[in-house]
Write an enzyme that holds these catalytic residues in place. Structure first.
Site, PDB file in Angstrom:
ATOM      1  N   ASP A 142       0.832  -1.208   0.000  1.00  0.00           N
ATOM      2  CA  ASP A 142       0.000   0.000   0.000  1.00  0.00           C
ATOM      3  C   ASP A 142       0.867   1.259   0.000  1.00  0.00           C
ATOM      4  OD1 ASP A 142       0.811  -0.201   2.629  1.00  0.00           O
ATOM      5  OD2 ASP A 142      -1.209  -0.205   3.492  1.00  0.00           O
ATOM      6  N   SER A 143       2.204   1.092   0.023  1.00  0.00           N
ATOM      7  CA  SER A 143       3.113   2.212  -0.222  1.00  0.00           C
ATOM      8  C   SER A 143       2.819   2.835  -1.583  1.00  0.00           C
ATOM      9  CB  SER A 143       4.573   1.743  -0.158  1.00  0.00           C
ATOM     10  OG  SER A 143       4.777   0.621  -1.000  1.00  0.00           O
ATOM     11  N   ASP A 175      -1.141  -6.293  -0.295  1.00  0.00           N
ATOM     12  CA  ASP A 175      -1.463  -5.669   1.000  1.00  0.00           C
ATOM     13  C   ASP A 175      -2.964  -5.490   1.158  1.00  0.00           C
ATOM     14  OD1 ASP A 175       0.650  -5.179   2.713  1.00  0.00           O
ATOM     15  OD2 ASP A 175       1.161  -3.247   1.815  1.00  0.00           O
ATOM     16  N   LYS A 231      -0.999  -9.603   2.972  1.00  0.00           N
ATOM     17  CA  LYS A 231      -0.274  -9.098   4.148  1.00  0.00           C
ATOM     18  C   LYS A 231      -1.176  -8.134   4.897  1.00  0.00           C
ATOM     19  CE  LYS A 231       3.347  -6.077   3.701  1.00  0.00           C
ATOM     20  NZ  LYS A 231       2.879  -4.873   4.405  1.00  0.00           N
ATOM     21  N   GLU A 287      -1.269  -5.653   8.774  1.00  0.00           N
ATOM     22  CA  GLU A 287      -0.406  -5.068   9.805  1.00  0.00           C
ATOM     23  C   GLU A 287      -0.921  -5.372  11.207  1.00  0.00           C
ATOM     24  OE1 GLU A 287       0.145  -0.869   9.124  1.00  0.00           O
ATOM     25  OE2 GLU A 287       0.904  -1.175   7.099  1.00  0.00           O
ATOM     26  N   GLU A 294       9.352  -3.844  10.222  1.00  0.00           N
ATOM     27  CA  GLU A 294       9.648  -2.511   9.682  1.00  0.00           C
ATOM     28  C   GLU A 294      10.183  -1.597  10.771  1.00  0.00           C
ATOM     29  OE1 GLU A 294       6.709  -0.773   7.121  1.00  0.00           O
ATOM     30  OE2 GLU A 294       7.730   1.165   7.108  1.00  0.00           O
TER      31      GLU A 294
END
Ligand code: KIV
Length: 254
Positions: A45-46, A84, A112, A114, A181
């Site tokens: 999602d960057s 993501d 993925k 978080e 991260e």
């Protein structure tokens, strides 16, 4: 190879050859990175920042992710395609599985999300349904607004213990790998030693994890307006693009 087999093969690399991961958001980049031999392509999602021009990842929607995951998947990469789940798309197990299935249908091999302990039940639901999951601990970009910036994690014993607790909860729920991260190097090493699945580091120092992930624009220099301190650029694509455009412009104008 099915996504579950690709994920298992990467999980089996724990303690062996390190895992190379780059982000990819489009078809040509995915083809090039796959031809270069990457192990995993992360449709991160960057993309909200480095492709779509948002200030952070909290503006990314599932539709954005589906659009870019499908573009990457059209390259039919040998590498595992990791999609993501963006912010707000995994509030409870039932919603998480619906949205993860949409990412898989768009071409992701695995998803993925978080967070640690509070995501364990959702991760267990996904893995029980045959969807491979990668965890993400340490600095969580989707929480950047609550946290008031991008902060290093694992600086105190209390923080390291919380990370370890999250990592063990994710492992028990069935993740095949965990992204770490911005975790301080000693803490990243300790977590890596403590768990049986590979850790994939970003901003955790060199050789502290079982693999590394980088944002493609940080590697090739295509987003010169913000370069994180831990980035190790290998090219300066921004100058090449600007130079070519200036030459074109001069030639057209005569
Ligand atoms: O979105 C992304 O690119 C990521 C990496 C920073 C790991 O999650």
């Amino acid at each position: 190879m099915p996504g579950t087999e690709k994920a298992q093969a990467l999980r089996d690399r724990k303690g062996g050859q390190r895992i190379s991961v780059l982000t990819a958001y489009d078809y040509p980049t995915a083809r090039l990175l796959d031809e270069a031999g990457l192990d995993m392509l992360l449709v991160g999602d960057s993309l909200g920042m480095v492709v779509l021009g948002f200030p952070d990842t909290t503006h990314v929607t599932l539709d954005h992710m589906l659009h870019h995951t499908a573009a990457v998947a059209r390259a039919r990469p040998r590498a595992l395609v990791l999609g993501d789940l963006p912010i707000g798309t995994y509030p409870d197990p039932a919603t998480t599985i619906d949205n993860a299935r949409r990412l898989i249908a768009a071409g992701a091999d695995a998803v993925k999300l978080e967070g640690g302990v509070r995501q364990a039940e959702k991760v267990a639901t996904l893995t029980a349904a045959g969807i491979p999951v990668c965890g993400h601990l340490g600095m969580l970009p989707q929480r950047v607004r609550e946290e008031g910036g991008y902060k290093k994690k694992g600086k105190t014993r209390e923080q390291i213990d919380a990370l370890l607790e999250g990592a063990h909860a994710l492992v028990d729920a069935g993740v095949f790998a965990i992204v770490l991260e911005s975790v301080v190097p000693d803490a990243a090493r300790e977590i890596t030693r403590a768990i049986p699945v590979p850790t994939i580091g970003i901003g955790c120092g060199e050789n502290t994890c079982d693999g590394e992930v980088a944002v493609i624009s940080d590697l090739i220099g295509s987003y010169p307006w913000f370069v994180p301190p831990f980035a190790r650029p290998e090219a300066d694509i921004a100058s090449v693009i600007k130079g070519a455009a200036e030459t074109y412009c001069r030639k057209v104008r005569g």
